[in-house]
Motif scaffolding. Sequence first.
Motif, short mmCIF file in Angstrom:
data_model
loop_
_atom_site.label_atom_id
_atom_site.label_comp_id
_atom_site.label_asym_id
_atom_site.label_seq_id
_atom_site.Cartn_x
_atom_site.Cartn_y
_atom_site.Cartn_z
N TRP A 48 -3.29 7.14 -3.47
CA TRP A 48 -3.03 5.79 -2.98
C TRP A 48 -2.84 4.84 -4.15
N ASP A 57 0.86 -1.18 0.00
CA ASP A 57 0.00 0.00 0.00
C ASP A 57 0.89 1.23 0.00
N ARG A 109 -2.25 0.53 -4.50
CA ARG A 109 -2.03 -0.79 -3.90
C ARG A 109 -1.72 -1.77 -5.03
#
Length: 188
Positions: free
Chosen positions: A61, A33, A63
């Motif tokens: 973000w 992450d 991931r």
Amino acid sequence: MSLSNPVSRRALRHTRAIDIQAYSREDGLWDLDAHITDIKTFDTMLASGPRKGNEALHDLWLRVTVDKQLTIVDAEASSDAVPYPGHCNTIGPAYKALIGLNLMKGFRHAVKERLAGVQGCTHLTELALVLPTAAVQAFANDVWPVNERSSTATEKPFQLDKCHALKTDGGAVAEFYPRWYVNKTEAA
């Protein structure tokens, strides 16, 4: 702080922070992450309107889910704060293009081919580029052995010859990995 003291008084104007956390999953896969923020200390006017000081310009973000060979089996991106809402935050699905890439085999080149320029978000793409070394740190001692303690080790530890300190003809390898030390003066 290990840097030298600044030569002049200075005022903090901008902070970019990158944070990567690695998680082992119950199914044997790993999640990396990654999070990037850009924050200015002062009120600023963007083309899309004003942004208060200390409020994120970018809060993004990424991931990736990898197997134990560091091949990406899933990827997702999310944008919590962007300079152009309704535009920047629509690129997340493009990061599925990371699926199938291996973090240790031509990854950075492939990311640039697939997500550079208008094909991706500059900041998310930059964030993706730091994933290989973060994954190596996560896997070291957890997935991959990194020391000489195992008398059955027959393969050279993965980290040797990957950085200045761990060159096989160097002092660190002679001291900590003597089985793999190569004395170039004797070999010549």
